[in-house]
Design a protein around this motif. Sequence first.
Motif: not given
Length: 573
Positions: A97-121
Amino acid sequence: MTDVSIYARYSCEKQNETSLEDQIRRCRELALRHGLLVNDALIYTDAAASGTDKGDSARDGYRRLRQDWDAAKFDVLLVDEFSRLSRDAVEQAVLLKRLENNRRVRLITADGIDTQDPDWQLRLGLQGLLAQHESRKLRHRVDRGMVGQLERGYMIATPAYGYDLHREYDAREEHVGSRWRINPQEAAIVQQVFAQREAGESMHQIAAWLNSEGILCSRKARNADGGHWRASRVKNMLQNPIYRGVFVWHGSTTYAAKMKTLGLPVTTMEYARPELRLVSDESWQRCNARTISRSGYGGGAHALSGLLTCVCCGGTLALSALKRCRSVYCPACTEAKSSKQDESRMTSTVATAGVEIMLKHALDYFVSEPFIEAFRHSLQLRLTGDRQSGVDECEARLAKLKASQERLSRMLVDLTEEDAVLQQRYEETRQKVAQTRERLGQLKDGLEEVNTAVAQAQLAADPRQYLQSIFDADVAPQRLRAVLARLFPSIVFEGKTSRYISTFKLRFSPSVAMALASGTEAITTSEIEARFVLRYWPSSKKNETRWTVNTFDMPARRSAATVDVNFPSHASA
């Protein structure tokens, strides 16, 4: 400029700090691939901290991360895996919820998650489910490993007071397990605590003694003076089964409370550790029995406090206030008759002075020569190898306990609201049933050997001389009470047949009498039952009354005695 932060965590003490270094290294490589520069001041770490909600309080790094997130101190958060942030479902939902409501912060993980991708949720949600599953698997593996260590004879917890931790290593200097070893100085203190409780002292008195002796508290002290003993700490010590050489897996009150919250049954397992025994089973049971005090903490301000039970409801009789005449009565029956108009309840009272006279007469009756000779004969048969009498006694004892357990179980089922005292009685009876069943199995298998030295000491002892001294005026009420509770497993007030005539049913343990007289432990569990009639004779002369005690329901012996009222009173002013 983009502020980039990193969070790293490892969850188990068996891991080490290189795990953090590896996570941070992979995150730095991830930053380089995305053309980002990590701010070293924004690297947060937690060592040996669980990723569940239970471990959040110990995660200082994670707490600072959330604070800086709220303060907008970084724009990109790098982690090795999403599970490093949390394995708890609720906390994962909060993060999402925090990532969805505050898109200013970008989460990137070493195993392939990036909140700038369309299907990150979707991908993050799936990883969250996998992390929760892995957490449950980890708990299962940890529990399985702990049970395995216990099965192999090792210990898995911080040593209790009285023991030291000893780690064992293999030929490659790898830790294979830990054992407890008895600490002689602390063990002596534990044994003294049990001895004082057996003598009737309250837990507050024992705690005061420990503090006055300058003995450091058993828990980790919050300050330099070693901590402060409290009655609750003493109670925890007395209830710990390790002192009788048994470690109980999942036997803590904390675990029981957690299972109750989850609505799950508590499953415990016992592991024998005879090398860690500090007190006998009998001593441990006596110190945890309700006969010492009804509240569980006290020591009995009056010699009769908590000793008598009501024939009507089975409740413990209470003592009236010290006014004209102190007496015992049943508060439960009195309340039921008053508030519920239940006329079947017993509300009779009897003076404590008369009860003490009746008990003294009962002792004279039970330790008479015929009874002593019968006990000595039974003990002699044990020494010569006759085990059948012991088996018969144990079977009779088990039958009584099982009947009592069934009766308490029916009472619990019929309750409309929770009764903590009744539940405690049921648990105590259930434990006694299990212990007696185990003892019966040992007797039948021929595994229990009579201690010859103890038997010889009891054969030579004369309990009459010892029992006469316990009623001396200088004997403390709590001490007399502790002795009477052992001698008389049951003292039932059956009511009155007239204004001045009261009846009692008593069970007496001759083995306990011989054990007390010889300074040993009781060998048998046999008991003798008899009824006594207490009659009060008022006198016209000031301060002159007499009590008469009669014994009945015992065809082999009938007795009567008249005793002066100048019997030493052990009432507390």
